[in-house]
Design a protein around this motif. Structure first.
Motif, PDB file in Angstrom:
ATOM      1  N   THR A   4       0.765  96.164  47.620  1.00  0.00           N
ATOM      2  CA  THR A   4       0.853  94.710  47.518  1.00  0.00           C
ATOM      3  C   THR A   4       2.310  94.295  47.646  1.00  0.00           C
ATOM      4  O   THR A   4       3.178  94.825  46.940  1.00  0.00           O
ATOM      5  CB  THR A   4       0.278  94.208  46.191  1.00  0.00           C
ATOM      6  N   VAL A   5       2.578  93.371  48.565  1.00  0.00           N
ATOM      7  CA  VAL A   5       3.947  92.918  48.813  1.00  0.00           C
ATOM      8  C   VAL A   5       3.977  91.394  48.827  1.00  0.00           C
ATOM      9  O   VAL A   5       2.953  90.736  49.019  1.00  0.00           O
ATOM     10  CB  VAL A   5       4.485  93.460  50.154  1.00  0.00           C
ATOM     11  N   GLU A   6       5.163  90.850  48.619  1.00  0.00           N
ATOM     12  CA  GLU A   6       5.347  89.409  48.713  1.00  0.00           C
ATOM     13  C   GLU A   6       6.343  89.117  49.821  1.00  0.00           C
ATOM     14  O   GLU A   6       7.450  89.669  49.841  1.00  0.00           O
ATOM     15  CB  GLU A   6       5.839  88.823  47.393  1.00  0.00           C
ATOM     16  N   ARG A   7       5.938  88.290  50.750  1.00  0.00           N
ATOM     17  CA  ARG A   7       6.783  87.918  51.878  1.00  0.00           C
ATOM     18  C   ARG A   7       6.791  86.406  52.030  1.00  0.00           C
ATOM     19  O   ARG A   7       5.731  85.791  52.171  1.00  0.00           O
ATOM     20  CB  ARG A   7       6.274  88.563  53.181  1.00  0.00           C
ATOM     21  N   ASN A   8       7.973  85.825  52.012  1.00  0.00           N
ATOM     22  CA  ASN A   8       8.120  84.383  52.210  1.00  0.00           C
ATOM     23  C   ASN A   8       7.231  83.571  51.273  1.00  0.00           C
ATOM     24  O   ASN A   8       6.602  82.582  51.675  1.00  0.00           O
ATOM     25  CB  ASN A   8       7.804  84.022  53.673  1.00  0.00           C
ATOM     26  N   GLY A   9       7.157  84.029  50.027  1.00  0.00           N
ATOM     27  CA  GLY A   9       6.403  83.310  49.024  1.00  0.00           C
ATOM     28  C   GLY A   9       4.910  83.557  49.032  1.00  0.00           C
ATOM     29  O   GLY A   9       4.173  82.974  48.242  1.00  0.00           O
ATOM     30  N   LYS A  10       4.441  84.436  49.919  1.00  0.00           N
ATOM     31  CA  LYS A  10       3.021  84.742  49.996  1.00  0.00           C
ATOM     32  C   LYS A  10       2.776  86.194  49.610  1.00  0.00           C
ATOM     33  O   LYS A  10       3.524  87.085  50.003  1.00  0.00           O
ATOM     34  CB  LYS A  10       2.484  84.499  51.417  1.00  0.00           C
ATOM     35  N   SER A  11       1.717  86.426  48.833  1.00  0.00           N
ATOM     36  CA  SER A  11       1.345  87.772  48.423  1.00  0.00           C
ATOM     37  C   SER A  11       0.332  88.345  49.406  1.00  0.00           C
ATOM     38  O   SER A  11      -0.592  87.654  49.849  1.00  0.00           O
ATOM     39  CB  SER A  11       0.752  87.754  47.016  1.00  0.00           C
ATOM     40  N   MET A  12       0.517  89.612  49.745  1.00  0.00           N
ATOM     41  CA  MET A  12      -0.353  90.269  50.719  1.00  0.00           C
ATOM     42  C   MET A  12      -0.641  91.686  50.253  1.00  0.00           C
ATOM     43  O   MET A  12       0.263  92.401  49.807  1.00  0.00           O
ATOM     44  CB  MET A  12       0.332  90.278  52.085  1.00  0.00           C
ATOM     45  N   ALA A 253     -10.446 108.150  73.870  1.00  0.00           N
ATOM     46  CA  ALA A 253     -10.224 107.675  72.503  1.00  0.00           C
ATOM     47  C   ALA A 253      -8.726 107.692  72.206  1.00  0.00           C
ATOM     48  O   ALA A 253      -7.933 108.269  72.967  1.00  0.00           O
ATOM     49  CB  ALA A 253     -10.975 108.545  71.500  1.00  0.00           C
ATOM     50  N   GLY A 254      -8.365 107.085  71.095  1.00  0.00           N
ATOM     51  CA  GLY A 254      -6.972 107.101  70.651  1.00  0.00           C
ATOM     52  C   GLY A 254      -6.907 107.037  69.141  1.00  0.00           C
ATOM     53  O   GLY A 254      -7.713 106.355  68.504  1.00  0.00           O
ATOM     54  N   TRP A 255      -5.976 107.765  68.564  1.00  0.00           N
ATOM     55  CA  TRP A 255      -5.812 107.756  67.110  1.00  0.00           C
ATOM     56  C   TRP A 255      -5.350 106.380  66.652  1.00  0.00           C
ATOM     57  O   TRP A 255      -4.663 105.670  67.375  1.00  0.00           O
ATOM     58  CB  TRP A 255      -4.802 108.824  66.696  1.00  0.00           C
ATOM     59  N   ALA A 256      -5.708 106.027  65.423  1.00  0.00           N
ATOM     60  CA  ALA A 256      -5.356 104.695  64.916  1.00  0.00           C
ATOM     61  C   ALA A 256      -5.051 104.751  63.427  1.00  0.00           C
ATOM     62  O   ALA A 256      -5.660 105.512  62.680  1.00  0.00           O
ATOM     63  CB  ALA A 256      -6.508 103.712  65.160  1.00  0.00           C
ATOM     64  N   ARG A 257      -4.068 103.976  63.008  1.00  0.00           N
ATOM     65  CA  ARG A 257      -3.812 103.733  61.583  1.00  0.00           C
ATOM     66  C   ARG A 257      -4.482 102.406  61.276  1.00  0.00           C
ATOM     67  O   ARG A 257      -3.958 101.330  61.584  1.00  0.00           O
ATOM     68  CB  ARG A 257      -2.294 103.679  61.316  1.00  0.00           C
ATOM     69  N   VAL A 258      -5.649 102.466  60.691  1.00  0.00           N
ATOM     70  CA  VAL A 258      -6.461 101.277  60.447  1.00  0.00           C
ATOM     71  C   VAL A 258      -6.129 100.714  59.069  1.00  0.00           C
ATOM     72  O   VAL A 258      -6.137 101.436  58.070  1.00  0.00           O
ATOM     73  CB  VAL A 258      -7.960 101.593  60.544  1.00  0.00           C
ATOM     74  N   VAL A 259      -5.812  99.429  59.026  1.00  0.00           N
ATOM     75  CA  VAL A 259      -5.372  98.791  57.780  1.00  0.00           C
ATOM     76  C   VAL A 259      -6.128  97.489  57.571  1.00  0.00           C
ATOM     77  O   VAL A 259      -6.314  96.702  58.499  1.00  0.00           O
ATOM     78  CB  VAL A 259      -3.862  98.504  57.826  1.00  0.00           C
ATOM     79  N   ALA A 260      -6.589  97.277  56.325  1.00  0.00           N
ATOM     80  CA  ALA A 260      -7.148  95.992  55.934  1.00  0.00           C
ATOM     81  C   ALA A 260      -6.062  95.157  55.297  1.00  0.00           C
ATOM     82  O   ALA A 260      -5.256  95.666  54.506  1.00  0.00           O
ATOM     83  CB  ALA A 260      -8.297  96.196  54.942  1.00  0.00           C
ATOM     84  N   ILE A 261      -5.997  93.883  55.642  1.00  0.00           N
ATOM     85  CA  ILE A 261      -4.948  92.986  55.184  1.00  0.00           C
ATOM     86  C   ILE A 261      -5.576  91.812  54.441  1.00  0.00           C
ATOM     87  O   ILE A 261      -6.367  91.055  55.004  1.00  0.00           O
ATOM     88  CB  ILE A 261      -4.118  92.466  56.380  1.00  0.00           C
ATOM     89  N   LEU A 262      -5.229  91.693  53.158  1.00  0.00           N
ATOM     90  CA  LEU A 262      -5.759  90.608  52.330  1.00  0.00           C
ATOM     91  C   LEU A 262      -4.609  89.728  51.891  1.00  0.00           C
ATOM     92  O   LEU A 262      -3.598  90.216  51.360  1.00  0.00           O
ATOM     93  CB  LEU A 262      -6.468  91.158  51.089  1.00  0.00           C
ATOM     94  N   GLU A 263      -4.734  88.435  52.113  1.00  0.00           N
ATOM     95  CA  GLU A 263      -3.724  87.484  51.681  1.00  0.00           C
ATOM     96  C   GLU A 263      -4.259  86.665  50.514  1.00  0.00           C
ATOM     97  O   GLU A 263      -5.382  86.183  50.554  1.00  0.00           O
ATOM     98  CB  GLU A 263      -3.317  86.562  52.833  1.00  0.00           C
ATOM     99  N   ASP A 264      -3.426  86.532  49.471  1.00  0.00           N
ATOM    100  CA  ASP A 264      -3.826  85.749  48.301  1.00  0.00           C
ATOM    101  C   ASP A 264      -3.638  84.252  48.562  1.00  0.00           C
ATOM    102  O   ASP A 264      -2.800  83.859  49.342  1.00  0.00           O
ATOM    103  CB  ASP A 264      -2.994  86.166  47.091  1.00  0.00           C
TER     104      ASP A 264
END
Length: 264
Positions: A4-12, A253-264
């Motif tokens: 969990t990080v905060e960028r420009n006043g938004k939590s993600m 096919a190709g390898w992937a770093r799959v990430v879910a992104i949730l913004e508060d």
């Protein structure tokens, strides 16, 4: 991994949905891999031999670390292109390889459909999908990235894990694709049911072998296989999925770093 990080006043919050590639599982992987690690000290010996740069030229006597990896494009968490399912589409057009798939298909709104009540080898049907969508009160829309949760990923470090999941069948896969879904992921070795089940049914004349994959010859879609951590998502929708494959020329096919992104 959850961060969990905060960028420009938004939590993600970022949740890693990718399996970790490691040597400890290579022996029993259906698509074997090998990682060779070269240490910082080995780099110093290399620079000494070829450049005359010994350890006195390196801080703490350490150079660079490097890894050599041998693997299939279907090792670890990866994305299947339509070319994986066949060389040509039913229309006669060449099937797209991984370097040709639209990047817009690889980023979008995610929705997790829990199929953890299904047993290994069982079919995930249209009815199963509809019941789950009703339960979570969600309506599919074009370009949603649908993630099928089976919890088979808990077996990834065990021999025979490729037989531990339920899977989509042709009709349920087509139902999703007909709703405009271009990317379907699963936390299992494959999107189809396990090969032992498919082979038995095909030899008995019951079903088409590899039926869910083969639909992709008729109607284009991408698969993400070997996802993990779908149980870590706090809600079944309301998040983005980033799943960009490595750009490999003319690959299935190709390898992937799959990430879910949730913004508060």
């Amino acid at each position: 991994m959850r961060e969990t990080v905060e960028r420009n006043g938004k939590s993600m919050t970022l949740i890693d949905l990718s399996d970790k590639l490691k040597n400890s599982t290579s022996e029993f992987e259906p698509s074997p891999h090998k990682i060779k690690y070269s240490s910082h000290k080995q780099a110093v010996r290399t620079t000494k031999k070829f450049l005359g740069i010994g350890e006195e030229y390196w801080p703490e006597g350490e150079g660079w670390a490097v890894e050599d990896v041998e693997l299939s494009t279907h090792s670890g968490t990866h994305i299947d292109a339509p070319y994986h399912y066949g060389s040509t589409m039913e229309s006669g057009e060449p099937a797209r390889t991984i370097d040709e798939v639209p990047l817009s298909w690889c980023y979008g709104d995610g929705v997790v459909l829990s199929m953890t009540h299904k047993q290994a080898g069982e079919a995930i049907t249209i009815d199963d999908l509809q019941v789950e969508l009703t339960r979570i009160e969600y309506k599919l829309k074009p370009y949603d990235i649908v993630l099928i949760r089976t919890d088979a990923s808990k077996y990834f470090e065990n021999k025979g894990y490729e037989f531990q999941h339920p899977g989509l069948i042709r009709s349920s896969t087509e139902w999703l694709v007909n709703h405009g879904v271009k990317m379907i992921g699963i936390d299992a070795w494959g999107l189809d049911r396990p090969f032992n089940v498919l082979a038995k049914e095909a030899l008995e004349g019951q079903t088409q072998f590899w039926e869910a994959h083969l639909l992709g010859r008729e109607k284009e879609y991408l698969q993400i296989e070997k996802l993990t951590n779908l149980d870590q998502l706090p809600k079944p929708y309301g998040f983005k999925v980033s799943a960009f494959p490595v750009n490999i020329e003319k690959a299935s096919a190709g390898w992937a770093r799959v990430v879910a992104i949730l913004e508060d």
